[in-house]
Design a protein around this motif. Structure first.
Motif, PDB file in Angstrom:
ATOM      1  N   UNK A 157      47.125  36.310  35.892  1.00  0.00           N
ATOM      2  CA  UNK A 157      46.008  36.841  35.234  1.00  0.00           C
ATOM      3  C   UNK A 157      44.565  35.833  35.447  1.00  0.00           C
ATOM      4  N   UNK A 158      44.827  35.005  35.604  1.00  0.00           N
ATOM      5  CA  UNK A 158      43.632  34.039  36.230  1.00  0.00           C
ATOM      6  C   UNK A 158      43.130  34.233  37.463  1.00  0.00           C
ATOM      7  N   UNK A 159      44.249  34.506  38.503  1.00  0.00           N
ATOM      8  CA  UNK A 159      43.716  35.037  39.882  1.00  0.00           C
ATOM      9  C   UNK A 159      42.867  35.933  39.688  1.00  0.00           C
ATOM     10  N   UNK A 160      43.100  37.114  39.172  1.00  0.00           N
ATOM     11  CA  UNK A 160      42.776  38.436  39.002  1.00  0.00           C
ATOM     12  C   UNK A 160      41.269  38.230  38.258  1.00  0.00           C
ATOM     13  N   UNK A 161      41.125  37.403  37.403  1.00  0.00           N
ATOM     14  CA  UNK A 161      39.847  36.901  36.830  1.00  0.00           C
ATOM     15  C   UNK A 161      38.883  36.221  37.783  1.00  0.00           C
ATOM     16  N   UNK A 162      39.346  35.413  38.530  1.00  0.00           N
ATOM     17  CA  UNK A 162      38.605  34.730  39.677  1.00  0.00           C
ATOM     18  C   UNK A 162      38.055  35.820  40.574  1.00  0.00           C
ATOM     19  N   UNK A 163      38.947  36.600  41.027  1.00  0.00           N
ATOM     20  CA  UNK A 163      38.580  37.581  42.048  1.00  0.00           C
ATOM     21  C   UNK A 163      37.254  38.779  41.459  1.00  0.00           C
ATOM     22  N   UNK A 164      37.542  38.864  40.134  1.00  0.00           N
ATOM     23  CA  UNK A 164      36.277  39.607  39.364  1.00  0.00           C
ATOM     24  C   UNK A 164      35.155  38.882  39.526  1.00  0.00           C
ATOM     25  N   UNK A 165      35.311  37.564  39.143  1.00  0.00           N
ATOM     26  CA  UNK A 165      33.959  36.765  39.081  1.00  0.00           C
ATOM     27  C   UNK A 165      33.323  36.762  40.382  1.00  0.00           C
ATOM     28  N   UNK A 166      34.182  36.474  41.584  1.00  0.00           N
ATOM     29  CA  UNK A 166      33.810  36.665  42.732  1.00  0.00           C
ATOM     30  C   UNK A 166      32.895  37.781  43.164  1.00  0.00           C
ATOM     31  N   UNK A 167      33.309  38.978  42.804  1.00  0.00           N
ATOM     32  CA  UNK A 167      32.984  40.331  42.979  1.00  0.00           C
ATOM     33  C   UNK A 167      31.502  40.439  42.295  1.00  0.00           C
TER      34      UNK A 167
END
Length: 256
Positions: A157-167
Motif C-alpha cells: 500500500x505504501x508503494x501505491x501511495x508513493x506512486x500517487x504522490x509522484x503523479x
C-alpha cells in the motif's frame, strides 16, 4: 499556514489516530491548528463526539459552492488551539459529481486559502482510497505524511501511495514533500521487525527512524480527544514523531 495531508491508500494503518495525535501535539505546543476530516466514514468526527445524523456542517459544504466559508465550518474542541471541520457521509457522493462539475479538484485548496491567516497548521485526514477527496488534499498540501503499518501487506500500500504522490507532484508542478511514519509496530513478531527494517532500508531519506508501537490506549477516542493529553508509549512516540517532522521541515527550510 502550512498544510499537511495524512494519507495512505490502504486502510487500517492508523491514519486517523496519526492525524489526531499530530494535530493535538501541535496545538499543545501553542500553535493554531485546523483538523479537517475528509473521510466519508467520519471516524475522526465521531472521535470528537460529533453526531453524523443529522449531518453536521462540514467538509461536504466546501464542495457545494464556489465560496464555501471554511472559517464558519470549523468547530471548537476540548483541546485548546485545535478546531475541527467535521465530515459527512455525503462526501461519498462527490466522485459522481466530480465527473460533471468542473472545479471540484481544487475546491479544498481554495477553501483553505480563505483561512490561511487564522491558523498556523491545517491537517487533512484523508480517506483510504484514491479519488477526488485525496487528490484535493494532495493538491493543497505542503507535506504528505504517510502512516504505514509495519506489516508486509502494508508495504504494498505504501508503494501505491508513493506512486500517487509522484503523479500529483507532476500535475501540480511543485514539490510534494513526503514523510513515512511506521505505525502499529509489534516488536514481538518477526513480520513486524522485518517490515520495519524494510521501511528503513527502502526509504532511508523519508522514513522516521523509529516506530509508533501498538498501544491499546490509542484506540479509545475519549482519551485522544480529552482536554488532558494522553499518556503511554504510543502517545510518547507520536510526540517524538512530531519533533522529527518539525526538524525535517526546519532542515529543508535552511537548505533552501
Amino acid at each position: 499556514m502550512l498544510v499537511w495531508a495524512i494519507a495512505n491508500q490502504k486502510g487500517g494503518v492508523g491514519k486517523t489516530t496519526t492525524s489526531l495525535c499530530l494535530a493535538r501535539n501541535l496545538a499543545e505546543s501553542g500553535v493554531r491548528v485546523l483538523l479537517v476530516d475528509l473521510d466519508p466514514h467520519a471516524s475522526l468526527t465521531r472521535a470528537f463526539g460529533v453526531p453524523t445524523a443529522p449531518p453536521p456542517a462540514g467538509t461536504h459544504d466546501i464542495f457545494s459552492g464556489p465560496d464555501a466559508p471554511m472559517g464558519s465550518l470549523a468547530r471548537s474542541t476540548a483541546i485548546d488551539g485545535l478546531r475541527l471541520v467535521a465530515a459527512q457521509p455525503a462526501l461519498a457522493t462527490l466522485e459522481r459529481r466530480g465527473a460533471t462539475q468542473p472545479g471540484l479538484g481544487l475546491a479544498l485548496g481554495r477553501a483553505l486559502h480563505g483561512v490561511r491567516e487564522s491558523y498556523d497548521y491545517a491537517l487533512l485526514d484523508c480517506p483510504p482510497t484514491l479519488g477526488l477527496l485525496m487528490v484535493n488534499a494532495l493538491a493543497a498540501a505542503d507535506r504528505l505524511v504517510i502512516p504505514t503499518q509495519t506489516d508486509p501487506l502494508a508495504l504494498h500500500g505504501l508503494n501505491d501511495m508513493v506512486r500517487t504522490a509522484d503523479m500529483v507532484e507532476r500535475s501540480r508542478r511543485r514539490t510534494l514533500v513526503r514523510h513515512i511514519l511506521p505505525t502499529l509496530y509489534d516488536r514481538r513478531t518477526r513480520s513486524g521487525t522485518r517490515s520495519l527494517e524494510q521501511l528503513h532500508d527502502g526509504h532511508p531519506s523519508h522514513c522516521w527512524h523509529k516506530a509508533v508501537p501498538m498501544d491499546t490506549r490509542l484506540r479509545d477516542p475519549a482519551v485522544l480527544t480529552a482536554h488532558e493529553p494522553p499518556t503511554g508509549r504510543g502517545a510518547d512516540a507520536y510526540r517524538s514523531a512530531l519533533a522529527w517532522l518539525l526538524d525535517r521541515a526546519e532542515a529543508r527550510k535552511e537548505a533552501a
